[in-house]
Scaffold this motif. Structure first.
Motif, PDB file in Angstrom:
ATOM      1  N   ASN A   1       1.679   1.640  -3.466  1.00 56.85           N
ATOM      2  CA  ASN A   1       0.615   2.283  -4.062  1.00 56.85           C
ATOM      3  C   ASN A   1       0.739   3.695  -3.989  1.00 56.85           C
ATOM      4  O   ASN A   1       0.094   4.550  -5.030  1.00 56.85           O
ATOM      5  CB  ASN A   1      -0.850   1.854  -3.961  1.00 56.85           C
ATOM      6  CG  ASN A   1      -0.794   0.370  -4.667  1.00 56.85           C
ATOM      7  OD1 ASN A   1      -0.326   0.097  -5.324  1.00 56.85           O
ATOM      8  ND2 ASN A   1      -1.708  -0.405  -3.856  1.00 56.85           N
TER       9      ASN A   1
ATOM     10  N   ALA B   1      -1.262   2.044  -9.366  1.00 61.08           N
ATOM     11  CA  ALA B   1      -1.470   1.109  -8.240  1.00 61.08           C
ATOM     12  C   ALA B   1      -2.242   0.000  -8.713  1.00 61.08           C
ATOM     13  O   ALA B   1      -2.801  -0.124  -9.443  1.00 61.08           O
ATOM     14  CB  ALA B   1      -2.591   1.855  -7.127  1.00 61.08           C
TER      15      ALA B   1
ATOM     16  N   THR C   1      -4.354  -4.180  -3.192  1.00 57.59           N
ATOM     17  CA  THR C   1      -3.713  -4.660  -2.199  1.00 57.59           C
ATOM     18  C   THR C   1      -4.361  -5.555  -1.427  1.00 57.59           C
ATOM     19  O   THR C   1      -5.471  -5.299  -0.957  1.00 57.59           O
ATOM     20  CB  THR C   1      -3.305  -3.436  -1.089  1.00 57.59           C
ATOM     21  OG1 THR C   1      -2.332  -2.646  -1.826  1.00 57.59           O
ATOM     22  CG2 THR C   1      -2.537  -3.891   0.324  1.00 57.59           C
TER      23      THR C   1
ATOM     24  N   GLU D   1       0.842  -1.075   0.171  1.00 53.36           N
ATOM     25  CA  GLU D   1       0.010   0.038   0.026  1.00 53.36           C
ATOM     26  C   GLU D   1       0.701   1.312  -0.281  1.00 53.36           C
ATOM     27  O   GLU D   1       0.488   2.157  -0.599  1.00 53.36           O
ATOM     28  CB  GLU D   1      -0.884   0.027   1.103  1.00 53.36           C
ATOM     29  CG  GLU D   1      -2.082   1.030   1.128  1.00 53.36           C
ATOM     30  CD  GLU D   1      -3.019   0.773  -0.082  1.00 53.36           C
ATOM     31  OE1 GLU D   1      -3.734   1.720  -0.325  1.00 53.36           O
ATOM     32  OE2 GLU D   1      -3.089  -0.301  -0.817  1.00 53.36           O
TER      33      GLU D   1
END
Length: 288
Positions: free
Chosen positions: A271, A278, A281, A268
């Motif tokens: 991202n 991204a 997750t 994350e």
């Protein structure tokens, strides 16, 4: 994801990391310039077109520029980033355990370090990723020291953005063997982090954020240091607040693990640093 005896495992791993750092990288703990490299604190690294901003890692209370980042720094390097870490908040006579000095002074140290990284890499802005105090302290830099002009995004992992209790801070001590023996009550970095302190009050007056900076907060509901964990979250027009268990319901990481070994959280982080690319997750991110 952590095993059933996760608290014991986290303590054991953190102690092992500290012992490794003390045995093999003590000079690095004192000076970020000499921390382990392969892109991490490699001042010959030049940001790529894919990742045009260097990433500055900001350790937490009792941490340092090495042991806090033995997993995340190589992870980001492997993703193509130029990665740098600093030491801040040192107290005289207290080796290895940093982040204990006055937080406004620590923010000044971050200011100097970011300037150095930008001058060396030639990048106009940096991204900041901080754990615990390291996710909160940069907000002072952004708000009061002109940092917003030099920073694109701040990613806070378990940051104490609205303070915590002294009991919460002392809950960190079992994870850092020997720290309690070195410390006295004369630790302004701890006092500044207490909920309702003059520092926390000043930091949050007039709003949590400043224009031009992207903010991400990644928190775990099992945090035993910054409680309740919802106080970590920020309010503002460019804020993304994330609860780790919304990404992976069976992730048991607490305050230390989320910032030091949790690859779900680290996915994350990646991202947040590159939102245009991204990817979702999930629990599977722990092995990616």
């Amino acid at each position: 994801m952590l095993p059933r005896n996760w608290k014991r495992a986290v303590r054991s791993l953190t102690a092992a990391l500290l012992l490794t750092a003390a045995a093999t990288a003590v000079p690095a703990a004192a000076h970020a310039d000499t921390a382990p490299s392969s892109g991490w604190n490699n001042y010959n690294c030049k940001p790529s077109a894919a990742h045009p901003r260097p990433v500055v890692l900001v350790h937490g209370t009792f941490g340092n520029s090495v042991d806090n980042w033995l997993v995340l720094a190589p992870y980001l390097v492997n993703h193509g980033y130029c990665v740098f870490s600093l030491d801040y908040g040192q107290l005289p006579g207290v080796p290895l355990f940093n982040g204990l000095g006055p937080i406004d002074k620590s923010a000044g140290q971050l200011d100097t370090f970011v300037d150095k990284v930008l001058a060396t890499t030639g990048a106009p802005k940096a991204d900041l990723v901080g754990h615990s105090q390291g996710g909160m302290m940069p907000r002072y830099y952004l708000k009061f020291l002109g940092g917003a002009a030099k920073v694109n995004s701040l990613v806070g992992v378990a940051p104490d953005n609205h303070g915590t209790t002294l009991n919460g801070l002392t809950n960190l001590l079992p994870y850092f063997p020997g720290a309690g023996d070195l410390l006295t009550l004369a630790t302004p970095g701890l006092a500044d982090q207490m909920a309702g302190s003059p520092f926390i009050t000043k930091l949050n007056q007039g709003g949590d954020t400043v224009p031009g900076v992207h903010y991400t907060v990644i928190a775990t509901k099992y945090d035993e240091v910054v409680t309740p964990y919802g106080t970590q979250f920020l309010s503002g027009p460019d804020v993304h607040n994330v609860k780790l268990q919304d990404l992976c319901a069976v992730d048991l990481s607490e305050h230390v693990a989320i910032g030091t070994i949790d690859r779900v959280a680290f996915h994350e982080v990646a991202n947040a640093l590159d939102p245009a690319h991204a990817t979702p997750t999930t629990c599977a991110s722990a092995v990616s």
